[in-house]
Design a protein around this motif. Structure first.
Motif, PDB file in Angstrom:
ATOM      1  N   THR A  52       0.828  -1.210   0.000  1.00 33.39           N
ATOM      2  CA  THR A  52       0.000   0.000   0.000  1.00 33.39           C
ATOM      3  C   THR A  52       0.861   1.257   0.000  1.00 33.39           C
ATOM      4  OG1 THR A  52      -1.757  -1.106   1.243  1.00 33.39           O
ATOM      5  CG2 THR A  52      -1.693   1.301   1.376  1.00 33.39           C
ATOM      6  N   ASP A 102      -4.743   7.427   3.081  1.00 34.04           N
ATOM      7  CA  ASP A 102      -4.588   5.968   3.196  1.00 34.04           C
ATOM      8  C   ASP A 102      -3.416   5.518   4.079  1.00 34.04           C
ATOM      9  OD1 ASP A 102      -6.874   5.407   1.742  1.00 34.04           O
ATOM     10  OD2 ASP A 102      -5.823   5.152  -0.168  1.00 34.04           O
ATOM     11  N   ASN A 141      -9.362   8.479   3.802  1.00 35.35           N
ATOM     12  CA  ASN A 141      -9.384   7.139   3.203  1.00 35.35           C
ATOM     13  C   ASN A 141     -10.014   7.222   1.820  1.00 35.35           C
ATOM     14  OD1 ASN A 141      -8.361   5.266   5.358  1.00 35.35           O
ATOM     15  ND2 ASN A 141      -9.953   6.310   6.515  1.00 35.35           N
ATOM     16  N   THR A 142      -9.294   6.714   0.830  1.00 35.50           N
ATOM     17  CA  THR A 142      -9.859   6.725  -0.529  1.00 35.50           C
ATOM     18  C   THR A 142     -11.067   5.790  -0.627  1.00 35.50           C
ATOM     19  OG1 THR A 142      -8.320   4.997  -1.220  1.00 35.50           O
ATOM     20  CG2 THR A 142      -7.663   7.282  -1.672  1.00 35.50           C
ATOM     21  N   HIS A 143     -11.103   4.783   0.251  1.00 32.08           N
ATOM     22  CA  HIS A 143     -12.239   3.860   0.287  1.00 32.08           C
ATOM     23  C   HIS A 143     -12.091   2.960   1.501  1.00 32.08           C
ATOM     24  CE1 HIS A 143      -9.067   1.524  -1.652  1.00 32.08           C
ATOM     25  NE2 HIS A 143      -9.759   0.410  -1.490  1.00 32.08           N
ATOM     26  N   HIS A 196     -10.924  -0.152   2.771  1.00 30.36           N
ATOM     27  CA  HIS A 196      -9.960  -1.145   2.277  1.00 30.36           C
ATOM     28  C   HIS A 196     -10.305  -2.540   2.769  1.00 30.36           C
ATOM     29  CE1 HIS A 196      -7.416   2.271   1.198  1.00 30.36           C
ATOM     30  NE2 HIS A 196      -7.659   2.749   2.405  1.00 30.36           N
ATOM     31  N   THR A 248      -6.879   0.649   8.210  1.00 34.04           N
ATOM     32  CA  THR A 248      -6.479   2.053   8.140  1.00 34.04           C
ATOM     33  C   THR A 248      -5.895   2.528   9.472  1.00 34.04           C
ATOM     34  OG1 THR A 248      -7.248   4.312   7.754  1.00 34.04           O
ATOM     35  CG2 THR A 248      -8.816   2.827   8.790  1.00 34.04           C
ATOM     36  N   CYS A 257     -15.566   4.638  -3.543  1.00 35.48           N
ATOM     37  CA  CYS A 257     -14.178   4.975  -3.906  1.00 35.48           C
ATOM     38  C   CYS A 257     -14.069   6.420  -4.368  1.00 35.48           C
ATOM     39  CB  CYS A 257     -13.684   4.062  -5.025  1.00 35.48           C
ATOM     40  SG  CYS A 257     -13.062   2.477  -4.436  1.00 35.48           S
ATOM     41  N   THR A 307     -11.339   9.576  -5.878  1.00 29.78           N
ATOM     42  CA  THR A 307     -10.076  10.072  -6.411  1.00 29.78           C
ATOM     43  C   THR A 307      -9.932  11.514  -5.946  1.00 29.78           C
ATOM     44  OG1 THR A 307     -10.077   8.591  -8.313  1.00 29.78           O
ATOM     45  CG2 THR A 307      -8.880  10.674  -8.574  1.00 29.78           C
ATOM     46  N   GLY A 367      -6.380   5.989  -5.346  1.00 30.26           N
ATOM     47  CA  GLY A 367      -6.724   4.813  -4.540  1.00 30.26           C
ATOM     48  C   GLY A 367      -6.600   3.558  -5.379  1.00 30.26           C
ATOM     49  N   ASP A 368      -7.625   2.669  -5.316  1.00 33.06           N
ATOM     50  CA  ASP A 368      -7.570   1.439  -6.112  1.00 33.06           C
ATOM     51  C   ASP A 368      -8.411   1.548  -7.380  1.00 33.06           C
ATOM     52  OD1 ASP A 368      -6.250   0.724  -3.859  1.00 33.06           O
ATOM     53  OD2 ASP A 368      -7.529  -0.960  -3.344  1.00 33.06           O
ATOM     54  N   GLY A 401      -3.044   3.688  -5.026  1.00 31.96           N
ATOM     55  CA  GLY A 401      -3.151   3.143  -3.675  1.00 31.96           C
ATOM     56  C   GLY A 401      -2.257   1.935  -3.430  1.00 31.96           C
TER      57      GLY A 401
END
Ligand SMILES: [Fe+2]
Ligand SMILES: [Fe+2]
Lengths: 252, 252
Positions: free
Chosen positions: B19, B36, B61-63, B65, B70, B123, B125, B137-138, B178
């Motif tokens: 990560t 993240d 947090n981008t999402h 996880h 986190t 999610c 950006t 992120g992912d 990410g």
């Protein structure tokens, strides 16, 4: 054609030896250099250089590494116009030898050569004043430095190299090291002057630290150093080493 | 006091889940955010933030996880004025919820919120136009993307998110992902438009690829998702999870 910024810059990581390699290029001419590439990562790096449309002119080693085999030999097979570069004090073979105050040019890109012995006799720091950053190899790491107990290493020399040739740069210059073992990617001159626990105080303090590290013998040194002394050029290795390096490349 | 550039920027790596975390700050006010952060790296990150003299205002947090816990909960203990941030569509608890087109401010620093569902429903950006870069992120990885087979994932949504909200940025915008599993650190919009083998052609092609990945069940998902739904805040976890997370933190 991929649009580029003025400065082409890529930091690349090899997880086994925790080595950072760098691609630095001029977006106008597409001329580029790679600093400290790792043999096991040739496929990744070749693909990236090709996709970015770069004309790889130099494969630069900051020093003769003891912990991994350089890819500058293997990269010459992929990019025949690339020349290997090493410091004239490094006790190695290369296409081009550089010395203190030399400037390596690639299109509009510039790297000033600063000979910074101490980790090894031929260690080099490459400074890019255009973007206010330096590639310090193992001379200066993030909150640390390379060991000084083999390959002509000397704590006194390393201390003086860092203080005279790196800490003399402006505080905001970024430092891109040859390794990091904690997942950090970059630091700055000002930070290391203040927070490097080895190098932020006197010379004798540093020498005492370095003489008492009690580090194990580098596992890879018998294989890596002879291969790196010829910048990883296969043809210049003896038969035993060729076999070892070749098997290594196949296993990767 | 360490001299800083106008833009404070650090990319940080956690090797187990591969990560990337990011510290982004304004050098005038020293206000900064972390994107993240990973629980196991709290000590490293806290030390760095403190040494840089930063005022950490947001833990983003981008999402939610599925592969790591986190650190935004644990960081609140170290930086009590830090607020956790997550997308309003993320099905999580946080101090601050953001939605599409919101702008996160920290001193002179700005992050534009672009909701980019597909890997998960929430999610996000984050785009920094000042320095022409985005944290994806992912949603978009270097030559890849996050999987789309759990947490409300949808290949169709991910394809549209990338094409509408990321590939619509200028080609020279840098993409900081990410994760990366090959030691690469950064890419650009132009590069991914051209070379991302999943996303550089039509939507049906992408959907077919994503439906046939046959990936194993994420090993950490049962522990990570419930912890991340509360942004890693210990007090908000049930007793069983508290014990797991606490042991995890001790083992790190
Ligand atoms: Fe070294
Ligand atoms: Fe994820």
């Amino acid at each position: 054609m991929v649009a580029h910024r003025v400065f082409i810059f890529r930091q690349l990581f090899e997880p086994v030896s925790c080595t950072y390699s760098y691609i630095v290029g001029c977006s106008a001419s597409k001329k580029a250099v790679i600093i400290d590439p790792v043999l096991e990562m040739v496929e990744r790096d070749t693909k990236l250089i090709t996709q970015l449309g770069l004309d790889l002119v130099y494969g630069i080693n900051t020093h003769i590494h003891a912990d991994h085999v350089t890819a500058t030999g293997e990269l010459k097979n992929h990019f025949p116009s690339m020349h290997s570069v090493i410091n004239e004090n490094a006790d190695g073979k290369a296409d081009i030898f550089v010395g203190n105050n030399d400037v390596i040019c690639f299109g509009n890109g510039r790297l000033e050569v600063r000979t910074t012995p101490g980790h090894t006799t031929g260690c080099t720091t490459f400074v890019n004043h255009q973007h206010r950053l330096a590639f310090t190899g193992d001379t200066l790491l993030i909150r640390g430095c390379g060991r000084t107990d083999f390959q002509g290493g000397s704590p006194k020399m390393l201390y003086e190299s860092v203080h005279n040739s790196i800490f003399s740069l402006p505080d905001d210059y970024l430092i891109y090291p040859g390794h990091d073992y904690s997942g950090q990617t970059v630091t700055s001159v000002g930070e290391e002057k203040q927070f490097n626990p080895r190098l932020n105080s006197g010379e004798q303090h540093f020498i005492d630290i370095m003489k008492n590290l009690k580090l194990p013998h580098p596992r890879m040194i018998e294989r890596a150093v002879p291969a790196n002394k010829v910048c990883g050029v296969y043809e210049l290795m003896d038969e035993k080493l060729k076999k070892e390096i070749c098997n290594k490349a196949k296993a990767a």
